[in-house]
Write a protein that holds these residues in place. Structure first.
Motif, PDB file in Angstrom:
ATOM      1  N   ALA A 107       0.835  -1.207   0.000  1.00 50.10           N
ATOM      2  CA  ALA A 107       0.000   0.000   0.000  1.00 50.10           C
ATOM      3  C   ALA A 107       0.868   1.255   0.000  1.00 50.10           C
ATOM      4  O   ALA A 107       0.683   2.167   0.799  1.00 50.10           O
ATOM      5  CB  ALA A 107      -0.968  -0.010   1.182  1.00 50.10           C
ATOM      6  N   ALA A 125       2.243   3.268  -5.497  1.00 52.53           N
ATOM      7  CA  ALA A 125       1.891   2.424  -6.641  1.00 52.53           C
ATOM      8  C   ALA A 125       0.691   1.540  -6.323  1.00 52.53           C
ATOM      9  O   ALA A 125      -0.278   1.473  -7.093  1.00 52.53           O
ATOM     10  CB  ALA A 125       3.085   1.566  -7.040  1.00 52.53           C
ATOM     11  N   GLU A 133      -1.160  -5.189   2.825  1.00 52.57           N
ATOM     12  CA  GLU A 133      -0.063  -4.321   3.291  1.00 52.57           C
ATOM     13  C   GLU A 133       0.513  -4.924   4.568  1.00 52.57           C
ATOM     14  O   GLU A 133      -0.225  -5.244   5.485  1.00 52.57           O
ATOM     15  CB  GLU A 133      -0.590  -2.901   3.537  1.00 52.57           C
ATOM     16  CG  GLU A 133       0.368  -1.983   4.289  1.00 52.57           C
ATOM     17  CD  GLU A 133       1.778  -1.861   3.686  1.00 52.57           C
ATOM     18  OE1 GLU A 133       1.889  -1.614   2.479  1.00 52.57           O
ATOM     19  OE2 GLU A 133       2.760  -2.030   4.443  1.00 52.57           O
ATOM     20  N   GLY A 189       9.843  14.674   2.340  1.00 56.56           N
ATOM     21  CA  GLY A 189       9.057  15.299   1.280  1.00 56.56           C
ATOM     22  C   GLY A 189       9.191  14.593  -0.044  1.00 56.56           C
ATOM     23  O   GLY A 189      10.142  13.857  -0.287  1.00 56.56           O
ATOM     24  N   LEU A 207       8.478  15.393  -4.387  1.00 59.19           N
ATOM     25  CA  LEU A 207       8.097  16.372  -5.401  1.00 59.19           C
ATOM     26  C   LEU A 207       7.171  15.693  -6.404  1.00 59.19           C
ATOM     27  O   LEU A 207       7.566  14.735  -7.068  1.00 59.19           O
ATOM     28  CB  LEU A 207       9.362  16.908  -6.098  1.00 59.19           C
ATOM     29  CG  LEU A 207       9.163  17.921  -7.222  1.00 59.19           C
ATOM     30  CD1 LEU A 207       8.325  19.115  -6.782  1.00 59.19           C
ATOM     31  CD2 LEU A 207      10.516  18.422  -7.736  1.00 59.19           C
ATOM     32  N   SER A 263      -0.754  -7.573   6.879  1.00 58.18           N
ATOM     33  CA  SER A 263      -0.767  -8.840   6.133  1.00 58.18           C
ATOM     34  C   SER A 263       0.416  -8.895   5.178  1.00 58.18           C
ATOM     35  O   SER A 263       0.350  -8.376   4.065  1.00 58.18           O
ATOM     36  CB  SER A 263      -2.064  -8.963   5.318  1.00 58.18           C
ATOM     37  OG  SER A 263      -3.168  -8.925   6.167  1.00 58.18           O
ATOM     38  N   VAL A 276       2.602 -10.593   2.565  1.00 60.80           N
ATOM     39  CA  VAL A 276       2.483 -11.689   1.597  1.00 60.80           C
ATOM     40  C   VAL A 276       3.852 -12.334   1.456  1.00 60.80           C
ATOM     41  O   VAL A 276       4.864 -11.648   1.296  1.00 60.80           O
ATOM     42  CB  VAL A 276       1.981 -11.158   0.232  1.00 60.80           C
ATOM     43  CG1 VAL A 276       2.053 -12.240  -0.833  1.00 60.80           C
ATOM     44  CG2 VAL A 276       0.566 -10.612   0.375  1.00 60.80           C
ATOM     45  N   ALA A 296       3.591  -4.663  -5.726  1.00 62.52           N
ATOM     46  CA  ALA A 296       3.979  -3.244  -5.566  1.00 62.52           C
ATOM     47  C   ALA A 296       4.600  -3.085  -4.189  1.00 62.52           C
ATOM     48  O   ALA A 296       4.218  -2.214  -3.408  1.00 62.52           O
ATOM     49  CB  ALA A 296       2.742  -2.356  -5.719  1.00 62.52           C
ATOM     50  N   PRO A 343      16.588   9.084  -6.195  1.00 65.00           N
ATOM     51  CA  PRO A 343      15.592  10.161  -6.252  1.00 65.00           C
ATOM     52  C   PRO A 343      16.114  11.446  -6.902  1.00 65.00           C
ATOM     53  O   PRO A 343      15.470  12.479  -6.812  1.00 65.00           O
ATOM     54  CB  PRO A 343      15.225  10.387  -4.792  1.00 65.00           C
ATOM     55  CG  PRO A 343      16.368   9.890  -4.013  1.00 65.00           C
ATOM     56  CD  PRO A 343      17.083   8.863  -4.830  1.00 65.00           C
ATOM     57  N   ASN A 352       5.929   9.601  -9.083  1.00 66.92           N
ATOM     58  CA  ASN A 352       5.214   9.995 -10.307  1.00 66.92           C
ATOM     59  C   ASN A 352       5.172   8.830 -11.294  1.00 66.92           C
ATOM     60  O   ASN A 352       4.133   8.564 -11.921  1.00 66.92           O
ATOM     61  CB  ASN A 352       5.903  11.213 -10.929  1.00 66.92           C
ATOM     62  CG  ASN A 352       5.882  12.393  -9.979  1.00 66.92           C
ATOM     63  OD1 ASN A 352       4.871  13.065  -9.856  1.00 66.92           O
ATOM     64  ND2 ASN A 352       6.982  12.623  -9.261  1.00 66.92           N
TER      65      ASN A 352
END
Ligand SMILES: Cc1cc2nc3c(=O)[nH]c(=O)nc-3n(C[C@H](O)[C@H](O)[C@H](O)COP(=O)(O)OP(=O)(O)OC[C@H]3O[C@@H](n4cnc5c(N)ncnc54)[C@H](O)[C@@H]3O)c2cc1C
Length: 415
Positions: A22, A25, A44, A55, A57, A136, A138, A167, A313, A320
């Motif tokens: 969670a 994505a 999750e 932070g 962007l 949870s 996985v 994800a 990053p 994004n």
């Protein structure tokens, strides 16, 4: 990529989908699939999603997806508008100077606290009829010809789905269970991050970076308000400082005062910010890695977000790219009722955009974070000049805004 990101249709053939993780994505995917009519279960591993991290962007690409999810107004209200990226050496030589507005009227980024993005997505997921499994983890994703079984060590029986979306982030434990060759390379440099108040609003509107060679980098970016804070109206900024992974413990041992002196030697004007840091516990040390794999699917399982294509990053794109992944995956599953066909269409559709950002960030990261001497020298001599050269500036702007799909390939369509 020429196809629009979104297809407004609902799923021609609703499926059951397990989404694992969670983060940005996973939540965006769960939301889009549930809204299209698929029956989604979101797993999750942590029991309570807490606003950790500093932070982020958000670029025009990510903002476009959030707009389509109906979350952009909320994101804009809690974040801070970023109009410009300004990077200089300590003596004020310009290395990077890009204005979002040069990419189009009204184009901008939003600096936001990671927790604010997460809670906006989480509230929307909760309101959308996704089955939520917090706490949870996985452990196993098994494929059969017509379904996928998702298993947790703590639960005896596995659960069956038509497809699974992995994800689970950069250091995914599940990626290696999918029959796709992949590589992960951890960067030798990471960064300390924190969030502090900017009472004088000195940094409004811009992401400000200061570089000395490639071994010192200070970044400061407005992130707007912190909802949970007692001073909710007070503007906050995220501050980051480049740190070699092997030096992190040593720097802590030298003490906060020595570190602050190093920061202020680079940017004395940051004193009102460093003055708020009283303990190393206020700094989060983040490491990052490049993840490479292709394709991103195998039969009924697809890997997205950082689990599929983490980068450093440096270009501020990871969240994004994850949002765009979610939009394209939902579009492919709406357009093709056969799951392996839909996932193959997804891998094809994401290839150029993701390849470009993986290439660009692995090329540029050592220019800003490494022990190299020649690279930053060339950077300081030519990059600032390139920001004003029409062809180069266009490429830099489309790279910044998240829309570049390759030097000769044109831009992502945000429509
Ligand atoms: C220091 C730093 C600064 C950054 N700055 C920016 C920026 O400015 N702009 C930008 O766009 N991006 C930025 N990024 C990148 C961005 O944070 C990531 O790309 C983005 O968060 C990826 O989201 P994700 O959902 O793929 O992964 P994650 O956010 O890592 O989420 C993965 C989730 O999966 C869960 N999980 C893991 N394993 C399991 C399991 N087995 N079962 C169930 N759940 C599991 C985890 O608990 C987690 O919640 C930055 C990253 C770093 C490290």
């Amino acid at each position: 990529m020429s196809a629009p990101l979104f297809a407004d249709s609902v799923a021609s053939c609703p499926h059951t989908a397990a989404v694992i993780g969670a983060g940005t994505a996973g939540m965006a995917t769960a939301l889009l699939l549930a809204r299209a009519g698929h029956r989604v279960t979101l797993f999750e591993r942590v029991a309570v999603l807490s606003p950790v991290g500093a932070g982020l962007l958000l670029q025009p690409t990510g903002l476009y997806v959030l707009e389509r999810l109906g979350l952009a107004a909320q994101i804009r209200a809690s974040g801070a508008r970023i109009e410009r990226l300004l990077g200089t050496t300590p003596v004020g030589r310009i290395v990077l100077d890009l204005h979002y507005a040069d990419a189009g009227l009204g184009v901008h980024g939003i600096g936001i606290h990671r927790g604010a993005l997460s809670s906006a997505l989480w509230s929307a997921v909760q309101a959308t009829g996704v089955t939520l499994r917090l706490g949870s983890e996985v452990d196993l994703v098994e494929q059969a010809s017509e379904h996928v079984i998702v298993r947790q060590r703590s639960v005896e029986a596995g659960e069956q789905f038509d497809l699974a979306v992995i994800a689970d982030g950069t250091f995914s434990q599940l990626r290696s269970q999918v029959a796709i060759p992949h590589e992960i390379a951890v960067y030798p440099w990471g960064a300390w991050w924190t969030i502090v108040r900017d009472p004088e609003r000195r940094y409004d509107g811009m992401l400000r970076q200061t570089y000395q060679h490639a071994s010192r980098m200070l970044g400061i970016m407005p992130v707007g308000r912190l909802a949970a804070s007692a001073t909710a109206a007070m503007p906050f900024v995220t501050l980051f400082w480049s740190v070699r992974r092997v030096d992190e413990a040593l720097l802590r041992a030298r003490g906060l005062r020595a570190w602050k002196e190093e920061v202020l030697a680079l940017a004395p004007e940051a004193e009102p910010l460093t003055g708020q840091i009283a303990d190393f516990d206020q700094l989060i040390f983040a490491t990052y890695a490049d993840v490479r794999m292709f394709p991103w699917h195998h039969r009924r399982v697809v890997v997205i977000g950082d689990a599929a294509h983490a980068t450093s990053p440096q270009l501020g794109q990871g969240a994004n790219l994850a949002l765009v992944d979610a939009a394209v995956l939902a579009r492919c599953l709406n357009m093709h009722s056969d799951i392996p066909t839909a996932l193959a269409a997804y891998s094809r559709a994401r290839r150029a955009h993701l390849n470009y950002y993986q290439w660009a960030s692995s090329l540029l990261t050592p220019v800003f974070q490494s022990d190299a001497r020649l690279l930053p020298l060339l950077r300081d001599m030519f990059m600032g000049v390139a920001c004003h050269m029409p062809g180069a500036r266009g490429q830099m702007l489309s790279t910044l805004t998240g829309t570049n799909t390759g030097l000769l390939r044109g831009n992502l369509k945000l429509e």
